[in-house]
Design an enzyme around this catalytic site. Sequence first.
Site, PDB file in Angstrom:
ATOM      1  N   PHE A 192      49.734  11.500  47.968  1.00 53.57           N
ATOM      2  CA  PHE A 192      49.647  11.601  49.424  1.00 53.57           C
ATOM      3  C   PHE A 192      51.026  11.316  49.983  1.00 53.57           C
ATOM      4  O   PHE A 192      51.535  10.202  49.865  1.00 53.57           O
ATOM      5  CB  PHE A 192      48.634  10.635  50.024  1.00 53.57           C
ATOM      6  CG  PHE A 192      48.498  10.810  51.515  1.00 53.57           C
ATOM      7  CD1 PHE A 192      47.662  11.781  52.032  1.00 53.57           C
ATOM      8  CD2 PHE A 192      49.249  10.044  52.394  1.00 53.57           C
ATOM      9  CE1 PHE A 192      47.555  11.976  53.409  1.00 53.57           C
ATOM     10  CE2 PHE A 192      49.161  10.229  53.763  1.00 53.57           C
ATOM     11  CZ  PHE A 192      48.303  11.194  54.272  1.00 53.57           C
ATOM     12  N   ASP A 208      58.527   7.673  46.472  1.00 54.99           N
ATOM     13  CA  ASP A 208      57.927   7.581  47.800  1.00 54.99           C
ATOM     14  C   ASP A 208      57.343   6.178  47.946  1.00 54.99           C
ATOM     15  O   ASP A 208      56.265   5.880  47.443  1.00 54.99           O
ATOM     16  CB  ASP A 208      56.842   8.645  47.952  1.00 54.99           C
ATOM     17  CG  ASP A 208      56.107   8.571  49.283  1.00 54.99           C
ATOM     18  OD1 ASP A 208      56.340   7.611  50.044  1.00 54.99           O
ATOM     19  OD2 ASP A 208      55.267   9.454  49.550  1.00 54.99           O
ATOM     20  N   LYS A 218      56.733   3.070  57.489  1.00 51.66           N
ATOM     21  CA  LYS A 218      55.694   2.116  57.855  1.00 51.66           C
ATOM     22  C   LYS A 218      56.249   0.739  58.214  1.00 51.66           C
ATOM     23  O   LYS A 218      56.625   0.506  59.351  1.00 51.66           O
ATOM     24  CB  LYS A 218      54.632   2.050  56.762  1.00 51.66           C
ATOM     25  CG  LYS A 218      53.860   3.361  56.617  1.00 51.66           C
ATOM     26  CD  LYS A 218      52.612   3.214  55.805  1.00 51.66           C
ATOM     27  CE  LYS A 218      51.918   4.547  55.555  1.00 51.66           C
ATOM     28  NZ  LYS A 218      51.440   5.224  56.768  1.00 51.66           N
TER      29      LYS A 218
END
Length: 408
Positions: free
Chosen positions: A139, A224, A253
Amino acid sequence: MNSHRITLEDRYCAHNYQPLPVVLSKGKGIWLWDENGKRYMDMMSAYSAVSFGHSHPDLVAALTHQAGRLAVTSRAFYTDQLGPFLQLLCEMTGMPQALPMNSGTEAVETALKAARKWGYKVKGIPDQQAEIIVCHGNFAGRTTTIVGFSSEAQYRDGFGPFDGGFVTIPFGDAAALEAAITPRTTAFLVEPIQGEGGIIVPPDGYLAQCREICTRHNVLLICDEVQTGLGRTGRLLACDHEGIKPDGLILGKALGGGLLPVSAFLARRDVMGVFTPGDHGSTFGGNPLAAAVGHAALSLLHDGELIAAARQRGQHLLDGLHAIRHPAIRSVRGKGLLIGLELDPAIILARSFCERLMENGLLSKETHYTVVRLAPPLVISAAEIDAALRIIEHVFATLTTPHMEGCT
């Protein structure tokens, strides 16, 4: 519960989410309050974006001070905030250069563009033939390019035609990586732990093997770490657990301190050097407000205390979950304060379990129907971990019969 605000959101907002039926109005530390004043423990941290807790005073001070001075100018000009922010970011991660963006998705797109152009301009791959290897269950965001290499059917349904140039291999299988590499391979994009995929932790040594393979084949290893980075797993970066350094690193984030979208792609100089003025950009990327908050967020991690706490509290939470005995529990897995509790859907779906947790004052969200995420802010205390475990154990105690709860 007063459902007026839920009704408004359902009427005027696209239904691309299915929120739990709680209307939140305030947050402080690990705690959230709904519009009626009921308090909840946040065990999700907005998918790791709120790693420092809600309304952290240092971050709020940095935000408000900078907002009163200068917020957005675009990268058409230099500012006094971006250089110091990127210096600290590069020094802490050991990466030479960074390109600031906003969302994690934008940082992934930046990494993909850099990897392709590096493949053509530096490695010498024929034009339009570069391939990037990705993993099943990945994802990385929601753009059409990114969902084009997702293995989740729903993320792809109705959004094609998709960009090509991606090769999918099993996650956690270094031999599959080696077998998939060809002269056209420019990069391997991988999450050290798959978050949205269900908190999937690869075998020990996997990233180190991938590092060796990529080095030997002159393939960029791009990690990632949008969810796993910045202390979440008990190290500054999840790849630090195996002592490896990627060629490209994606952060987001928590970089925005739970206040703003702040992300960055960091890389070797020869990789970042493929960008020239006009190749890539973002109106808001690297704005002074974001840089000030990002610098403050990194400063909270600099002494290592929060990172060590994540490691210790995470082990405390894992041990407590392993101690719960219930037939609904299939597995407990994770690293630091990124933990997945996988449930047997024949007994209860993860969504139903999260609804029961909510009723008992704990908020989280399911992924892939069977996994409950438990990823509280790094500031959580040992006593608060114990309180969370009591709630979780209580909810399991209410599951008296294994009869398809939540499956009707």
